[in-house]
Motif scaffolding. Structure first.
Motif, short mmCIF file in Angstrom:
data_model
loop_
_atom_site.label_atom_id
_atom_site.label_comp_id
_atom_site.label_asym_id
_atom_site.label_seq_id
_atom_site.Cartn_x
_atom_site.Cartn_y
_atom_site.Cartn_z
N ALA A 36 24.50 5.52 6.06
CA ALA A 36 24.06 4.14 6.27
C ALA A 36 24.34 3.28 5.05
CB ALA A 36 22.57 4.10 6.62
N ARG A 37 24.09 3.81 3.85
CA ARG A 37 24.38 3.06 2.63
C ARG A 37 25.88 2.82 2.47
NH1 ARG A 37 20.39 6.39 0.96
NH2 ARG A 37 21.81 7.84 -0.06
N ALA A 38 26.68 3.82 2.77
CA ALA A 38 28.14 3.66 2.64
C ALA A 38 28.66 2.62 3.64
CB ALA A 38 28.85 4.99 2.86
N GLY A 39 28.16 2.66 4.86
CA GLY A 39 28.59 1.69 5.86
C GLY A 39 28.15 0.27 5.51
N ALA A 40 26.90 0.11 5.06
CA ALA A 40 26.40 -1.23 4.69
C ALA A 40 27.14 -1.76 3.47
CB ALA A 40 24.90 -1.17 4.42
N ARG A 41 27.41 -0.89 2.51
CA ARG A 41 28.12 -1.32 1.30
C ARG A 41 29.53 -1.79 1.64
NH1 ARG A 41 28.16 3.28 -1.15
NH2 ARG A 41 26.01 3.08 -1.84
N THR A 42 30.21 -1.06 2.52
CA THR A 42 31.57 -1.44 2.91
C THR A 42 31.57 -2.73 3.72
OG1 THR A 42 32.21 0.88 2.94
CG2 THR A 42 33.66 -0.64 4.08
N ALA A 43 30.61 -2.89 4.63
CA ALA A 43 30.54 -4.10 5.45
C ALA A 43 30.17 -5.32 4.63
CB ALA A 43 29.53 -3.90 6.58
N ALA A 44 29.38 -5.15 3.58
CA ALA A 44 28.92 -6.29 2.78
C ALA A 44 29.94 -6.75 1.75
CB ALA A 44 27.61 -5.94 2.08
N ASN A 45 30.93 -5.93 1.46
CA ASN A 45 31.91 -6.23 0.44
C ASN A 45 33.12 -6.92 1.07
OD1 ASN A 45 33.63 -6.29 -1.72
ND2 ASN A 45 33.36 -4.15 -2.27
N VAL A 83 22.48 4.47 11.02
CA VAL A 83 23.19 5.69 11.38
C VAL A 83 22.19 6.67 11.98
CG1 VAL A 83 24.49 7.66 10.50
CG2 VAL A 83 24.98 5.38 9.65
N ALA A 84 22.58 7.28 13.07
CA ALA A 84 21.77 8.32 13.70
C ALA A 84 22.63 9.58 13.82
CB ALA A 84 21.29 7.88 15.07
N THR A 100 17.46 9.17 12.08
CA THR A 100 17.98 7.80 12.02
C THR A 100 17.57 7.16 10.70
OG1 THR A 100 17.74 7.62 14.41
CG2 THR A 100 18.03 5.57 13.20
N ARG A 101 18.55 6.58 10.02
CA ARG A 101 18.29 5.89 8.76
C ARG A 101 19.04 4.57 8.75
NH1 ARG A 101 14.90 9.05 8.84
NH2 ARG A 101 14.34 10.63 7.33
N SER A 102 18.47 3.57 8.07
CA SER A 102 19.08 2.25 7.94
C SER A 102 19.19 1.87 6.48
CB SER A 102 18.26 1.20 8.68
OG SER A 102 18.23 1.46 10.05
N ALA A 103 20.16 1.04 6.19
CA ALA A 103 20.33 0.50 4.83
C ALA A 103 20.77 -0.96 4.96
CB ALA A 103 21.37 1.29 4.05
N THR A 104 20.24 -1.80 4.08
CA THR A 104 20.58 -3.22 4.08
C THR A 104 21.19 -3.59 2.74
OG1 THR A 104 18.76 -3.67 5.59
CG2 THR A 104 19.65 -5.55 4.39
N MET A 105 22.31 -4.28 2.79
CA MET A 105 23.00 -4.74 1.59
C MET A 105 23.29 -6.23 1.74
SD MET A 105 23.82 -2.10 -0.43
CE MET A 105 23.69 -0.34 -0.30
N PRO A 106 23.13 -7.01 0.65
CA PRO A 106 23.49 -8.42 0.72
C PRO A 106 24.99 -8.61 0.70
CG PRO A 106 22.76 -7.86 -1.48
CD PRO A 106 22.57 -6.63 -0.64
N ARG A 107 25.48 -9.54 1.50
CA ARG A 107 26.91 -9.82 1.52
C ARG A 107 27.30 -10.52 0.24
NH1 ARG A 107 30.81 -9.87 5.50
NH2 ARG A 107 29.28 -9.59 7.14
N GLU A 108 28.39 -10.10 -0.35
CA GLU A 108 28.86 -10.69 -1.60
C GLU A 108 29.46 -12.05 -1.38
OE1 GLU A 108 31.56 -7.96 -3.36
OE2 GLU A 108 29.99 -6.59 -3.92
#
Length: 108
Positions: A36-45, A83-84, A100-108
């Protein structure tokens, strides 16, 4: 005396299997959080190369991904990736579970 130990052996084996099952569930939950962190980090960058779901899938072990993996994403300014993963069961008749885990990242 030896017959008493033989009678107690199935209970000991069941307790051992349950302890191993708990470890597998914890590992799957950890892998879901990492994905979840990897997906959120990639989507926010904005400069990220690749798809966020692909980044999430590549962040987990192969047996975790192959057993059952789902990815979802929401948000615009703050990206939340969820991600589940399916937790495999060692003990017959127990499960299946989903971690199931979630991660939130701010968009750059």
């Amino acid at each position: 005396m030896a017959l008493e130990y033989l009678g107690f052996l199935p209970l000991l084996l069941l307790v051992a299997l349950l302890a191993i099952q708990l470890g597998i569930a914890a590992y799957a939950a950890n892998q879901a959080g990492t994905a979840a962190r990897a997906g959120a980090r990639t989507a926010a960058n904005y400069d990220a190369h690749g798809d966020p779901e692909t980044a999430a899938r590549s962040a987990v072990s192969g047996w975790v991904e192959g057993n059952g993996f789902s990815y979802s994403q929401s948000g615009f300014e703050d990206i939340t990736a969820t991600v589940a993963v399916k937790v495999p069961s060692l003990v017959p008749g127990i499960g299946p579970w989903t971690a199931t885990r979630s991660a939130t990242m701010p968009r750059e």
